[in-house]
Design a protein around this motif. Structure first.
Motif, PDB file in Angstrom:
ATOM      1  N   ARG A 459      -0.799  -1.998   0.252  1.00 46.04           N
ATOM      2  CA  ARG A 459      -1.288   0.051   0.623  1.00 46.04           C
ATOM      3  C   ARG A 459      -2.043   0.204  -0.554  1.00 46.04           C
ATOM      4  O   ARG A 459      -1.521   0.194  -1.687  1.00 46.04           O
ATOM      5  CB  ARG A 459      -0.573   0.516   1.747  1.00 46.04           C
ATOM      6  N   ALA A 462      -6.947   5.175   1.497  1.00 46.90           N
ATOM      7  CA  ALA A 462      -8.684   4.658   2.333  1.00 46.90           C
ATOM      8  C   ALA A 462      -9.761   5.436   2.358  1.00 46.90           C
ATOM      9  O   ALA A 462      -9.086   6.628   2.602  1.00 46.90           O
ATOM     10  CB  ALA A 462      -8.624   4.412   3.712  1.00 46.90           C
ATOM     11  N   HIS A 471      -4.281   2.668   3.851  1.00 47.31           N
ATOM     12  CA  HIS A 471      -4.106   1.434   4.737  1.00 47.31           C
ATOM     13  C   HIS A 471      -3.447   0.780   4.279  1.00 47.31           C
ATOM     14  O   HIS A 471      -2.998   0.659   3.498  1.00 47.31           O
ATOM     15  CB  HIS A 471      -6.171   1.554   4.917  1.00 47.31           C
ATOM     16  N   GLU A 472      -3.673  -0.512   4.597  1.00 47.24           N
ATOM     17  CA  GLU A 472      -3.138  -2.182   4.412  1.00 47.24           C
ATOM     18  C   GLU A 472      -4.047  -3.065   3.943  1.00 47.24           C
ATOM     19  O   GLU A 472      -5.490  -2.850   4.726  1.00 47.24           O
ATOM     20  CB  GLU A 472      -2.586  -2.403   5.157  1.00 47.24           C
TER      21      GLU A 472
END
Length: 485
Positions: A459, A462, A471-472
């Motif tokens: 992760r 963002a 986010h991933e």
């Protein structure tokens, strides 16, 4: 209770942090970095060490050669500079110093000033760092980096410490984790004193053998994950039977708009995964003492305090270009031989049009621009763009196609790169939030590109989205899709 009783090592570092460390030496030797007949100054004297200046010293030594010869030598050196050369190599000296206990301190490049006398001269020297290298009977792989600043690391380590003035601190204010094949512990030391510092300690586990300069690679990983160009003032390394301790002149950290890729204080797993990916990639750049190639491309981003928004934007835009242009990535976006052959056919067909001669004459009569190339020449240059490839924008579009970057991030880069490079971008007060959003889109783009290079899975924050959601990122999948593994 680590702060209660300072060790001899603590006292040594305390003196360095207070600019009071003096090391008496039975011999100090300065040897000019010259190919033939190097000048040598040698005499006993002290080394003075401190965080504010690094290392310096003064001693009196027999004067090598005559004063007249030295004067003419200095004049010839001034006239013998090569274009683009700031300081000639032979203006520097190599330092070797030995204590009465046989401890050796060295530095490969020190600057020196001489004050001549009748039979001897006063020699003053200084350098930004000094190092002691020795050998031990037992093999070990460990390192300890001492910082003046506090690094941005996940606070998952509970500390219970008593200070020397009777104070006590209990709470989560340190960090522990596994970084590649290293167990890492980060703590503050002497937090209630003028010699407060932070220490990052690692030791290899499971029989791992890290590369020779793994301490420097560790420093780079902390720089990226903390988004701070913090440099240790002391680095101690054990590598097999080799032992080294180096003191460095302190360079104050200057925080900038650039924020860390992971800032959640509880995201310790992702932080250490990211640090591992960066460290392992830096180690692959070659076992050299200087910074890895990836670090050299982005390090300046973390030292932009006081810079204008235009300078920050330009730094981010240039970093995007540097990260998007490596051969493996740029090569994927270049035109194939078949594509170029078609472009040549298009150019030949257009340049043979029967109307071109008359149009070229009209164009030449009407053209009042500084560019006086003929119409066929201008068309040839324009049509050649059909075969253009390998540019930053092409690499970014390729990355977008595999889901690595977003179209909004590319637009932000495309919007800011040209005007910031040519000094025509001026942020407006009434649209300041838009400008800031664009800068954070660029920062996110930089981080995504780094994640691709190092194969980071995990992760991140963002910063291209309002609120900076988590986010991933799947770096290994991206590498596979781009054939970068």
């Amino acid at each position: 209770m680590t702060d209660a009783v300072p060790t001899s090592r603590d006292n040594f570092i305390h003196q360095y942090l207070e600019d009071k460390l003096r090391i008496p030496c039975v011999r100090i030797r300065l040897t000019r970095l010259a190919a033939q007949d190097p000048t040598v100054y040698e005499a006993p004297g002290p080394l003075e060490l401190g965080k504010s200046f690094g290392v310096k010293g003064t001693f009196r030594a027999p004067k090598p050669g005559s004063s007249i010869e030295d004067v003419f030598d200095q004049l010839s050196m001034v006239e013998d500079y090569e274009p683009g050369q700031l300081v000639r190599e032979d203006r520097y000296f190599q330092l070797e110093a030995v204590t009465s206990e046989g401890v050796h301190w060295t530095c490969p490049r020190v600057s020196m000033r001489e004050r001549p006398g009748q039979n001897e001269c006063e020699v003053r020297f200084e350098a930004s760092y000094v190092e002691n290298i020795s050998h031990a009977a037992e093999s070990a792989y460990a390192a300890r980096l001492t910082y003046i600043e506090k690094l941005r690391m996940p606070e998952n380590h509970r500390v219970d410490e008593a200070g020397r003035n009777g104070s006590r601190f209990v709470g989560y204010d340190g960090s522990k984790g596994r970084l590649a094949n290293l167990d890492l512990t980060y703590v503050l030391r002497f937090r209630d004193d003028t010699v407060q510092r932070s220490e990052l300690s690692v030791h290899a586990v499971d029989g791992a053998v890290p590369p020779r300069h793994f301490g420097t690679r560790l420093e780079e990983a902390m720089m990226f994950c903390s988004a701070l160009l913090a440099q240790p003032v002391c680095m101690e390394v054990a590598h097999s039977t080799l032992r080294s301790i180096a003191f460095f002149k302190h360079r104050p950290v200057r925080e900038s708009l650039v924020r860390p890729p992971i800032q959640d204080r509880f995201a310790d797993r992702d932080f250490y995964n990211l640090a591992t990916a960066y460290y392992e990639h830096a180690c692959k750049d070659g076992d050299v003492q200087r910074k890895s190639l990836l670090t050299r491309k982005i390090a300046s981003l973390f030292d932009l305090s006081g810079a204008s928004m235009a300078a920050v934007a330009l730094g981010l835009a240039v970093a995007v270009e540097a990260l998007a242009q490596p051969e493996k990535l740029a090569g994927r976006s270049k035109a194939t031989p078949e594509h170029l052959a078609v472009v040549e056919s298009v150019k030949a067909a257009v340049l043979k049009l029967p109307e071109l001669d008359d149009l070229a004459r009209q164009f030449g009569e009407a053209n009042r621009l500084p560019d006086k190339r003929s119409l066929p020449e201008r068309l040839n240059a324009l049509l050649s763009l059909l075969g253009a490839g390998g540019r930053t924008i092409d690499a970014l579009r390729l990355l977008k196609d595999v889901g690595v970057v977003t179209g909004e991030e590319i637009k932000a880069w495309d919007k800011l790169r040209h005007p910031t490079a040519h000094g025509s971008w001026e942020p407006k007060e009434d649209s300041m939030q838009i400008h800031i959003d664009d800068l954070y889109k660029l920062l996110t783009l930089v981080y995504r590109l780094v994640f691709v290079h190092i194969g980071y899975d995990g992760r991140f924050d963002a910063r291209n989205v309002r609120g900076w959601p988590v986010h991933e990122f799947k770096g290994k999948e991206a590498q596979a899709a781009l054939s970068l593994q």
